[in-house]
Scaffold this active site. Structure first.
Site, PDB file in Angstrom:
ATOM      1  N   LYS A  52       7.020  28.832   2.230  1.00  0.00           N
ATOM      2  CA  LYS A  52       8.373  28.446   2.323  1.00  0.00           C
ATOM      3  C   LYS A  52       8.952  29.297   1.046  1.00  0.00           C
ATOM      4  O   LYS A  52       9.982  30.186   0.852  1.00  0.00           O
ATOM      5  CB  LYS A  52       8.176  27.165   1.694  1.00  0.00           C
ATOM      6  CG  LYS A  52       9.025  26.345   2.868  1.00  0.00           C
ATOM      7  CD  LYS A  52       8.623  25.255   3.028  1.00  0.00           C
ATOM      8  CE  LYS A  52       8.313  24.096   4.109  1.00  0.00           C
ATOM      9  NZ  LYS A  52       8.585  22.703   4.717  1.00  0.00           N
ATOM     10  N   GLN A  96       8.212  18.373  -0.053  1.00  0.00           N
ATOM     11  CA  GLN A  96       7.121  18.762   1.172  1.00  0.00           C
ATOM     12  C   GLN A  96       6.485  17.463   1.719  1.00  0.00           C
ATOM     13  O   GLN A  96       6.399  16.176   1.199  1.00  0.00           O
ATOM     14  CB  GLN A  96       6.304  19.187   0.687  1.00  0.00           C
ATOM     15  CG  GLN A  96       5.750  19.795   2.110  1.00  0.00           C
ATOM     16  CD  GLN A  96       5.766  20.565   2.793  1.00  0.00           C
ATOM     17  OE1 GLN A  96       6.446  21.157   2.956  1.00  0.00           O
ATOM     18  NE2 GLN A  96       5.728  20.200   4.352  1.00  0.00           N
ATOM     19  N   ASP A 119      16.956  20.706   4.910  1.00  0.00           N
ATOM     20  CA  ASP A 119      15.323  20.051   6.273  1.00  0.00           C
ATOM     21  C   ASP A 119      16.298  19.321   6.477  1.00  0.00           C
ATOM     22  O   ASP A 119      16.286  18.160   7.462  1.00  0.00           O
ATOM     23  CB  ASP A 119      14.577  18.820   5.384  1.00  0.00           C
ATOM     24  CG  ASP A 119      12.835  19.954   5.058  1.00  0.00           C
ATOM     25  OD1 ASP A 119      13.035  21.018   5.999  1.00  0.00           O
ATOM     26  OD2 ASP A 119      12.291  19.691   4.808  1.00  0.00           O
TER      27      ASP A 119
END
Ligand code: NDP
Length: 281
Positions: A52, A96, A119
């Site tokens: 990422k 994460q 997200d």
């Protein structure tokens, strides 16, 4: 023989578009920035986070990395998220997952400001997806839609079968296909006669995490097959949920694993970071 849908090429195309738009924003004094939070030592998570960060770099998006020890308490993590929420330089926050067991993931997701939830895990953004409201699109499902559309296939009126009903893939991709006017059937482990349901499908999205969920006898010749799965086979090789070698001989189009859905997830994350920066400007 099926057309192989090249997720690497399509994701590069999207990242290039994001880069060009980021450069335009920067000329106007807007500098998109993503905060990436990693807690603990999960090696797969470290790889994802690194990928990422690399994608941010390629797109001209700044990334700030917060790598916290496994012993971080829930309160400490929530405090960091609050800081990032109010920091005007930061447009997107990505925590994460999975988190260490002593931290409640739901609490953490709820703590992220919906405006920075790139997200698309916060219930406000999930709700917006279902009601047609304004919000981020979830990265993997949105990537799947881009793969289909940029390969030249129209979803309107098509029989779409989604195998899997998770909150991360199955349910949101079903909503997106519905939004595109597909006729959507959602299947799961209790579905009766899965092969018959799949044989009707013009578009099949497979997200079960089980090798060989979809086999050649389950698809018709004109089917477009999207394989979301990421599994390791007996030889330790990365493979999807579809019997790729055999299904590709019959279907109209198919995504490979690796090189299909995988690269799209990060490309769509970059797109969400850009959207966040634009919305907050
Ligand atoms: P989950 O385990 O959360 O969900 C799996 C779903 O598949 C469940 O709804 C389950 O049904 C259903 N299922 C399992 N076995 C069968 C079967 N034999 N027949 C029909 N349905 C079945 O998985 P995720 O959705 O999180 O992920 C699915 C796969 O996609 C995994 O391999 C994951 O690694 C991969 N993935 C890839 C991403 C990418 O970027 N490429 C991103 C996210 C996930 P039930 O609900 O009844 O249990």
């Amino acid at each position: 023989m099926a057309k192989i849908i090249d997720g690497k090429a399509i994701s590069s195309e999207i990242k290039q578009e994001v880069k060009e738009e980021t450069e335009q924003l920067q000329k106007n004094g807007i500098f998109p920035c993503l905060a990436v939070v990693l807690v603990g030592e999960n090696s797969a998570s470290k790889v994802y986070v690194n990928n990422k960060k690399k994608a941010c770099e390629a797109c001209g998006i700044a990334s700030l990395s917060y790598e916290l020890p496994e012993t971080t308490t829930e309160a400490e993590l929530l405090e960091l998220i609050q800081k990032l929420n109010v920091d005007k330089k930061i447009n997107g926050i990505l925590v994460q997952l999975p988190l260490p067991k002593h931290i409640d993931e739901t609490k953490v997701i709820l703590a992220i400001s919906p405006e920075k939830d790139v997200d698309c895990f916060h219930p406000q953004n999930v709700g917006a997806l279902h009601t047609g409201g304004k919000g981020f699109l979830p990265c993997t499902p949105a990537g799947i839609l881009e793969l289909i559309k940029r390969s030249g296939y129209d979803i309107t009126g098509k029989e779409c079968v989604v195998i899997g009903r998770s909150n991360i893939v199955g349910k949101p991709v079903s909503m997106l296909l519905l939004k595109e006017n597909g006729t959507v059937t959602i299947c799961h482990s209790k579905t009766k006669n899965l092969p018959e349901v799949c044989k009707r499908a013009d578009i099949i999205v497979v997200a079960t995490g089980k090798i060989n969920t979809l086999t050649k006898d389950m698809v018709k010749e004109s089917a477009i097959v999207i394989d979301v799965g990421m599994n390791r086979n007996e030889e330790g090789k990365l493979c999807g949920d579809v019997d790729f070698e055999n299904v590709k001989q019959k279907a109209e189009a198919i995504t490979p694993v690796p090189g299909g859905v995988g690269p799209m997830t990060i490309a769509m994350l970059m797109k969400n970071c850009l959207t966040a920066a634009k919305n907050q400007a």
